[in-house]
Design an enzyme around this catalytic site. Structure first.
Site, short mmCIF file in Angstrom:
data_model
loop_
_atom_site.label_atom_id
_atom_site.label_comp_id
_atom_site.label_asym_id
_atom_site.label_seq_id
_atom_site.Cartn_x
_atom_site.Cartn_y
_atom_site.Cartn_z
N ARG A 277 37.42 -17.58 -21.53
CA ARG A 277 38.38 -18.31 -20.67
C ARG A 277 37.74 -19.39 -19.80
NH1 ARG A 277 40.34 -12.94 -20.03
NH2 ARG A 277 42.08 -12.59 -21.44
N LYS B 110 37.65 -34.87 -21.40
CA LYS B 110 38.51 -34.71 -22.58
C LYS B 110 37.69 -34.01 -23.65
CE LYS B 110 41.92 -38.41 -22.46
NZ LYS B 110 42.40 -39.63 -23.14
N GLU C 169 32.87 -49.65 -26.72
CA GLU C 169 33.48 -49.03 -25.53
C GLU C 169 33.04 -49.76 -24.26
OE1 GLU C 169 35.81 -46.75 -25.77
OE2 GLU C 169 35.46 -45.60 -27.60
N LYS D 129 34.72 -45.68 -15.57
CA LYS D 129 35.35 -44.47 -16.12
C LYS D 129 35.55 -43.42 -15.02
CE LYS D 129 36.24 -41.38 -19.65
NZ LYS D 129 36.16 -41.02 -21.05
N GLU E 295 45.66 -38.00 -17.35
CA GLU E 295 46.32 -39.09 -18.04
C GLU E 295 47.84 -39.07 -17.88
OE1 GLU E 295 44.35 -40.34 -21.73
OE2 GLU E 295 46.32 -40.83 -22.51
N ARG F 51 44.96 -43.46 -16.46
CA ARG F 51 43.90 -43.14 -17.44
C ARG F 51 44.22 -43.66 -18.84
NH1 ARG F 51 40.17 -37.72 -18.13
NH2 ARG F 51 39.07 -38.48 -19.96
N ASN G 222 42.46 -46.18 -23.27
CA ASN G 222 42.74 -46.11 -24.71
C ASN G 222 43.01 -47.46 -25.33
OD1 ASN G 222 42.51 -43.26 -24.87
ND2 ASN G 222 44.51 -43.07 -23.90
N HIS H 147 42.80 -47.82 -29.06
CA HIS H 147 42.69 -46.48 -29.65
C HIS H 147 43.90 -46.12 -30.50
CE1 HIS H 147 39.31 -46.25 -26.99
NE2 HIS H 147 39.06 -44.99 -27.27
N HIS I 112 42.69 -44.97 -33.88
CA HIS I 112 42.85 -43.61 -34.40
C HIS I 112 43.55 -43.63 -35.75
CE1 HIS I 112 42.37 -41.37 -30.29
NE2 HIS I 112 41.23 -41.73 -30.81
N HIS J 183 34.03 -43.99 -34.68
CA HIS J 183 35.08 -44.14 -33.68
C HIS J 183 35.01 -45.51 -32.99
CE1 HIS J 183 37.87 -43.02 -30.51
NE2 HIS J 183 36.98 -43.41 -29.62
P1 NAD Z 1 28.60 -38.94 -33.20
O1 NAD Z 1 28.60 -37.88 -32.21
O2 NAD Z 1 29.06 -38.62 -34.58
O3 NAD Z 1 27.14 -39.58 -33.27
C1 NAD Z 1 26.90 -40.62 -34.18
C2 NAD Z 1 25.66 -40.34 -35.04
O4 NAD Z 1 24.49 -40.54 -34.27
C3 NAD Z 1 25.59 -38.91 -35.55
O5 NAD Z 1 25.09 -38.93 -36.86
C4 NAD Z 1 24.58 -38.26 -34.61
O6 NAD Z 1 23.92 -37.16 -35.17
C5 NAD Z 1 23.64 -39.39 -34.37
N1 NAD Z 1 22.88 -39.34 -33.13
C6 NAD Z 1 23.32 -38.98 -31.91
N2 NAD Z 1 22.40 -39.24 -30.98
C7 NAD Z 1 21.32 -39.74 -31.62
C8 NAD Z 1 20.06 -40.21 -31.20
N3 NAD Z 1 19.73 -40.28 -29.90
N4 NAD Z 1 19.20 -40.65 -32.14
C9 NAD Z 1 19.54 -40.65 -33.46
N5 NAD Z 1 20.74 -40.25 -33.92
C10 NAD Z 1 21.62 -39.80 -33.00
O7 NAD Z 1 29.50 -40.18 -32.73
P2 NAD Z 1 29.78 -40.82 -31.30
O8 NAD Z 1 30.10 -42.21 -31.59
O9 NAD Z 1 28.73 -40.49 -30.31
O10 NAD Z 1 31.09 -40.06 -30.82
C11 NAD Z 1 32.30 -40.18 -31.51
C12 NAD Z 1 33.18 -39.02 -31.11
O11 NAD Z 1 33.45 -39.08 -29.71
C13 NAD Z 1 34.51 -39.02 -31.80
O12 NAD Z 1 34.80 -37.71 -32.23
C14 NAD Z 1 35.48 -39.43 -30.72
O13 NAD Z 1 36.77 -38.92 -30.91
C15 NAD Z 1 34.83 -38.86 -29.51
N6 NAD Z 1 35.21 -39.51 -28.24
C16 NAD Z 1 35.60 -38.72 -27.23
C17 NAD Z 1 35.94 -39.27 -26.02
C18 NAD Z 1 36.28 -38.40 -24.86
O14 NAD Z 1 36.71 -38.89 -23.82
N7 NAD Z 1 36.09 -37.10 -24.98
C19 NAD Z 1 35.86 -40.66 -25.83
C20 NAD Z 1 35.44 -41.45 -26.90
C21 NAD Z 1 35.11 -40.85 -28.11
N1 GLY Z 2 38.28 -42.14 -23.90
C1 GLY Z 2 39.54 -42.07 -23.24
C2 GLY Z 2 39.55 -41.17 -22.06
O1 GLY Z 2 38.56 -40.56 -21.73
O2 GLY Z 2 40.55 -41.04 -21.42
#
Ligand code: NAD
Ligand code: GLY
Length: 360
Positions: A123, A145, A187, A229, A239, A243, A247, A250, A254, A267
């Site tokens: 939990r 998020k 971003e 942010k 949101e 907030r 997006n 997005h 998406h 992404h």
């Molecule tokens: P990812 O986590 O897939 O990382 C991209 C690639 O880089 C992967 O292959 C990873 O293994 C590699 N990698 C990571 N760090 C590394 C490093 N220092 N050196 C070498 N390789 C490395 O992709 P991302 O772009 O970081 O994240 C995308 C995800 O984030 C999506 O799922 C998206 O929906 C999510 N997201 C969430 C929010 C939120 O607010 N929670 C906001 C934006 C995106």
């Molecule tokens: N990446 C969008 C949010 O965090 O709200």
């Protein structure tokens, strides 16, 4: 901390938390150990990041605590309910209790799934974000998020759940691939467009230093992005209003990610193309100058990012996919557009005819 390091806060009352930013923070004496208040720690990472940074993180933790590394497969296609179950299997077998701390060591995929795991495990347990991609450092690690994907839509199963700290070691970006790095820059560009025209001008002026990963330029870009942010999240954590501006691009993005299959477009790449679509739609509606679209496209090209969706995606595909977007309310699609450079607005009156004119 040296002048090369800084700390800012996400102001959420008694859930206020720090974002530490600096080079080599992972080896900064006592920093990680000081942030972990429990006798048990689960470090969740993936098979690409583990050989690079897992031992460094483990080396910072006292020998006296129970540490369980969990290594998940690499890729957006593994941000799933199934991977979540596999994480819980390992954590339960190692007998972690409610006082444990989950640490996300990786990009947005690891961060999102770890945060959701932390929200659910017994939990809710503490968690710390150690983002290692630029995208995770400027966006996904901050704001709480958390989610996994469903085959019918991205991030469809999740929770708002804040970390207790974010540790951004900018040095980890040295091992990041060019494509992943550029995805993070998308971003960064977003923040200028939606919130800060001056920052946008700075990004435009410093595009070559950003591409070259110049240390000072990068640190400022990360710091300013996190400030924006943090401010937006503090004003509207769940949101219900402001907030949503985070997006920009997005809704379109998406749809691209879902259509292409998770992991095909990064992404940030989908967000880049989606931002051009959103800004072009803003221009078609007359709220920004068409010149801004041209400038934005050039900026994104210079940063190594795509500027339009795959050509086989027609308006009807977008409309079908966007109807499922979390931002749609009662079936009415919502879009983040620009009212002006540096000022986003959320609209729900975009017609199908406008989308046909934009896309087809
Ligand atoms: P990812 O986590 O897939 O990382 C991209 C690639 O880089 C992967 O292959 C990873 O293994 C590699 N990698 C990571 N760090 C590394 C490093 N220092 N050196 C070498 N390789 C490395 O992709 P991302 O772009 O970081 O994240 C995308 C995800 O984030 C999506 O799922 C998206 O929906 C999510 N997201 C969430 C929010 C939120 O607010 N929670 C906001 C934006 C995106
Ligand atoms: N990446 C969008 C949010 O965090 O709200």
């Amino acid at each position: 901390m040296s002048q090369q390091q800084s700390t800012l806060y996400v102001e959420l009352g008694d859930r206020r938390y720090p974002i530490h930013i600096g080079e080599n923070l992972l080896t900064s004496r006592g920093l990680l150990a000081g942030l972990i208040k429990s006798r048990q720690v689960v470090v969740i990472t993936n098979e690409t990041i583990a050989p690079l940074y897992l031992d460094i993180v483990l080396g910072q933790l006292p020998d006296s605590i129970l540490v369980t590394p969990v290594i998940i497969p690499d890729g957006e296609q593994y941000k799933t309910w199934q991977t979540l179950g596999e994480i819980f299997d390992q954590v339960l077998v190692a007998r972690h209790n409610r006082s444990t701390t989950f640490v996300a060591l990786g990009g947005g995929v690891v961060g999102d799934i770890t945060g959701f795991a932390a929200a659910c495990y017994q939990r809710g347990v503490n968690f710390i974000q150690i983002p290692t991609t630029l995208l995770a450092q400027v966006d996904s690690s901050v704001g709480g998020k958390t989610a996994v994907n469903h085959s019918l839509g991205k991030n469809m199963i999740g929770a708002f759940y804040q970390p207790t700290a974010v540790v951004i070691d900018t040095g980890t970006l040295s091992t990041l691939g060019a494509r992943e790095y550029a995805a993070g820059l998308a971003e960064v560009v977003k923040y200028g467009l939606i919130y800060d025209a001056e920052f946008h001008a700075w990004i435009c002026a410093n595009r070559s230093q950003l591409v070259a990963r110049d240390g000072d330029t990068l640190r400022y870009a990360i710091q300013r992005s996190c400030e924006i942010k943090a401010e937006v999240v503090a004003a509207d954590e769940r949101e219900s209003g402001l907030r949503a501006i985070l997006n920009l691009g997005h809704t379109f993005g998406h749809a691209i990610e879902t259509y292409m299959g998770y992991g095909s477009w990064l992404h940030g790449e989908a967000v880049a193309a989606g931002m051009v679509m959103a800004v072009r739609l803003s221009a078609l509606r007359g709220s920004v100058d068409a010149e801004l679209v041209v400038e934005l496209e050039q900026l994104l090209v210079d940063l190594g990012l795509p500027v339009w969706a795959p050509t086989e995606m027609r308006s009807e595909t977008f409309i079908d996919l966007m109807a499922l977007d979390k931002k749609a309310i009662d079936g009415q699609m919502r879009f983040v557009l620009l009212g002006a450079l540096g000022a986003a607005l959320v609209v729900d009156d975009v017609t199908e005819a406008e989308l046909v004119a934009l896309i087809d």
